[in-house]
Design a protein around this motif. Sequence first.
Motif, PDB file in Angstrom:
ATOM      1  N   ASP A  63      56.738  36.734  72.809  1.00  7.15           N
ATOM      2  CA  ASP A  63      56.505  37.287  71.479  1.00  7.15           C
ATOM      3  C   ASP A  63      55.582  38.665  71.588  1.00  7.15           C
ATOM      4  OD1 ASP A  63      56.288  36.292  68.375  1.00  7.15           O
ATOM      5  OD2 ASP A  63      54.557  37.753  68.990  1.00  7.15           O
TER       6      ASP A  63
ATOM      7  N   MET B 211      46.752  30.802  69.416  1.00  7.36           N
ATOM      8  CA  MET B 211      47.020  32.161  69.467  1.00  7.36           C
ATOM      9  C   MET B 211      46.356  32.954  69.988  1.00  7.36           C
ATOM     10  SD  MET B 211      48.990  34.165  66.108  1.00  7.36           S
ATOM     11  CE  MET B 211      50.132  33.034  65.462  1.00  7.36           C
TER      12      MET B 211
ATOM     13  N   THR C 284      56.830  31.634  64.884  1.00  9.35           N
ATOM     14  CA  THR C 284      55.453  32.303  64.886  1.00  9.35           C
ATOM     15  C   THR C 284      55.167  32.533  66.473  1.00  9.35           C
ATOM     16  OG1 THR C 284      52.994  31.507  64.369  1.00  9.35           O
ATOM     17  CG2 THR C 284      54.279  29.695  65.245  1.00  9.35           C
ATOM     18  N   SER C 285      53.774  32.553  66.647  1.00  9.66           N
ATOM     19  CA  SER C 285      53.455  33.117  68.144  1.00  9.66           C
ATOM     20  C   SER C 285      52.537  31.972  68.654  1.00  9.66           C
ATOM     21  CB  SER C 285      52.851  34.240  68.031  1.00  9.66           C
ATOM     22  OG  SER C 285      53.655  35.323  67.577  1.00  9.66           O
TER      23      SER C 285
ATOM     24  N   TYR D 198      49.008  39.243  63.574  1.00 15.12           N
ATOM     25  CA  TYR D 198      49.173  37.831  64.000  1.00 15.12           C
ATOM     26  C   TYR D 198      48.742  36.911  62.793  1.00 15.12           C
ATOM     27  CZ  TYR D 198      51.728  39.256  67.974  1.00 15.12           C
ATOM     28  OH  TYR D 198      52.613  40.127  68.737  1.00 15.12           O
TER      29      TYR D 198
ATOM     30  N   ASP E 206      51.011  33.975  61.351  1.00 17.24           N
ATOM     31  CA  ASP E 206      50.467  32.533  61.154  1.00 17.24           C
ATOM     32  C   ASP E 206      50.686  32.002  59.667  1.00 17.24           C
ATOM     33  OD1 ASP E 206      49.152  30.218  62.028  1.00 17.24           O
ATOM     34  OD2 ASP E 206      47.289  30.994  60.976  1.00 17.24           O
TER      35      ASP E 206
END
Length: 223
Positions: free
Chosen positions: A34, A72, A139-140, A101, A105
């Motif tokens: 990502d 994250m 998402t990451s 980010y 989230d």
Amino acid sequence: MKRRPLPVAVALTATAALLLTACGSGDDKSGGNDKIAGSDQAAESPKESASPSGAPAEDKPDGVDVSLPDDMNLVFDWDRPKDKNEAAAMEDAANFIRAIYRGVDKRTTKDAALVAYSTGDGMRYGKTQIEARLKGGWTSTGTRRHYQATTRSAPNGNSVEVAFCVDSSKFYSREIKTEKVLKGAPSITDFDYFKFVMVKLPTGNGLWQASKVYVQAKAAKCQ
């Protein structure tokens, strides 16, 4: 550095002389690592930075929540510049990345953090990155490292270029529905070179916003 809380919906008048004009393309891929993707345009080589050092981010700089989930992890291995404006601009460049980010989230492009730390093309870029992940259902997760940072001030003192490398080799997309982590094979695509043009909010409170974003993808100089 903790500054006074600010109203985050304030708009910035475009008065700063910008150091750069190119913006990231906003392209993204679903598989593999990502990353905040961008253009493949060439960029000048940065000067060598001092020995890297990281510091934990405050959850609410400027009274704005930029906290992220534990999985994250955004790491900023860079030294604080001696120049006060450049140090503040670098700090808020990091907050701009956190804001993107955080939007990923929270599944929204309207979070207060993105409004606080970006304007103009910078805000459009941030929204594009978040929207790509919303559309893809991702998402990451993992660790994204930022390093070899340099800063350069405009003569008027109202804009600062913050340039740095990014290593996304341990930062992945994760499917929201299945919780599956998408991992690709390590490659040059894990490394990018970024430049942000940070502009000073004309309020005297020391807040800086990303107004332009430039990205060199597959940056061999960052390996």
